[in-house]
Design a protein around this motif. Structure first.
Motif, mmCIF file in Angstrom:
data_model
loop_
_atom_site.group_PDB
_atom_site.id
_atom_site.type_symbol
_atom_site.label_atom_id
_atom_site.label_comp_id
_atom_site.label_asym_id
_atom_site.label_seq_id
_atom_site.Cartn_x
_atom_site.Cartn_y
_atom_site.Cartn_z
ATOM 1 N N GLU A 103 -12.423 7.108 -2.407
ATOM 2 C CA GLU A 103 -11.912 8.144 -3.295
ATOM 3 C C GLU A 103 -13.001 9.178 -3.584
ATOM 4 N N ASN B 136 -9.877 4.051 6.021
ATOM 5 C CA ASN B 136 -9.684 3.876 4.587
ATOM 6 C C ASN B 136 -10.799 4.589 3.828
ATOM 7 N N ASN C 193 -6.054 9.653 -5.451
ATOM 8 C CA ASN C 193 -6.771 8.387 -5.327
ATOM 9 C C ASN C 193 -5.895 7.381 -4.582
ATOM 10 N N VAL C 194 -6.361 6.156 -4.425
ATOM 11 C CA VAL C 194 -5.663 5.170 -3.595
ATOM 12 C C VAL C 194 -4.252 4.886 -4.118
ATOM 13 N N SER D 195 -1.998 7.989 -3.798
ATOM 14 C CA SER D 195 -1.592 8.242 -2.409
ATOM 15 C C SER D 195 -0.508 7.261 -1.981
ATOM 16 N N SER E 220 -1.413 9.098 4.015
ATOM 17 C CA SER E 220 -2.308 8.440 3.052
ATOM 18 C C SER E 220 -3.787 8.736 3.293
ATOM 19 N N LEU F 38 -6.565 10.960 0.868
ATOM 20 C CA LEU F 38 -7.828 10.408 0.388
ATOM 21 C C LEU F 38 -9.018 11.197 0.928
ATOM 22 N N VAL G 113 0.826 -1.215 0.000
ATOM 23 C CA VAL G 113 0.000 0.000 0.000
ATOM 24 C C VAL G 113 0.859 1.264 0.000
#
Length: 248
Positions: A125, A122, A169-170, A173, A159, A163, A26
């Motif tokens: 987006e 989490n 975006n994921v 990031s 991160s 977001l 990630v």
């Protein structure tokens, strides 16, 4: 590693590969995971901070290369955070916290890291939003200072902010965070050295183990890899370590 028995060396090494794999997948260096693991295995704090910074340098750089090759890196978004975070991380590397204070602050950061792995932070987006430069500089400075003091890279904090604010975006990031972690860890390490401290030999023994996990994680993470079960297990381990640090 004289710190561990032969049985514990095998267990520690396996856990280290898993942590490096998951964090690299990630776009993170994994310092919060390494610190949690070292805390569980009762490593001295004098070894924990430099080891986490050293492993961060290797794993975050590997992760960044994989994401960069897939064209996820946005330089214009990276620079504002890095400009403020690098000097702050350098200053933080000079600072040696009291052991009790260090454990409490680290424990709180690890709780945040565990909750992220559980999926609580989490964020989904959003439509891309133009970056607010003064706000980005302030965020970079704050994360950089904390990173240097604790021996982390700060990606675990950056991160979700990217977001949540809709600045990336994921995958973007992940690319930005991996390089952010690398430059912060480098600055923190320089501050650590100039503060008259050195890296223990035990720290270097961990590098090849973490690199294996980092390479696998970067390769699969920059593609379409996702393994929720492993993240749940790692989150539980980190949460246990945070509780141990805050309530010894």
């Amino acid at each position: 590693m004289n710190l561990l028995s032969s049985e514990n060396i095998i267990l520690f090494s396996f856990a280290l590969i898993i942590i490096a794999f998951l964090y690299s997948s990630v776009g993170h260096g994994g310092a919060s995971g390494y610190l949690a693991l070292m805390s569980i295995f009762a490593f001295p704090i004098s070894i924990m901070k430099p080891s986490a910074l050293l492993l961060n340098l290797f794993v975050s750089s590997i992760s960044f290369l994989f994401y960069y090759r897939k064209n996820y890196f946005k330089p214009k978004l990276f620079y504002p955070f890095a400009i403020a975070s690098i000097p702050a991380a350098f200053i933080g590397g000079f600072i040696t916290l009291d052991n009790t204070i260090y454990k409490i602050i680290l424990g709180v950061v690890l709780v945040f890291a565990a909750l992220r792995l559980f999926g609580i932070f989490n964020f989904k987006e959003k439509e891309e939003v133009k970056i607010n430069l003064p706000f980005a500089l302030a965020i970079g400075f704050a994360i950089g200072l904390l990173s240097g003091m604790l021996g982390i890279g700060g990606g675990i904090i950056l991160s979700p902010i990217l977001l949540f604010l809709g600045w990336a975006n994921v995958k973007e990031s992940a690319a930005i965070s991996s390089l952010f972690i690398f430059v912060n860890s480098t600055a923190g390490m320089l501050g650590f050295f100039l503060g008259g401290k050195s890296i223990p030999m035990e720290s270097f023994y961990l590098v090849p183990i973490a690199v294996v996990g980092g390479m696998l994680g970067g390769f699969y993470g920059s593609g379409s890899f996702s393994n929720r079960t492993l993240k749940m297990v790692l989150g539980t381990v980190i949460l246990m370590a945070s509780i141990k640090l805050i309530f010894p």
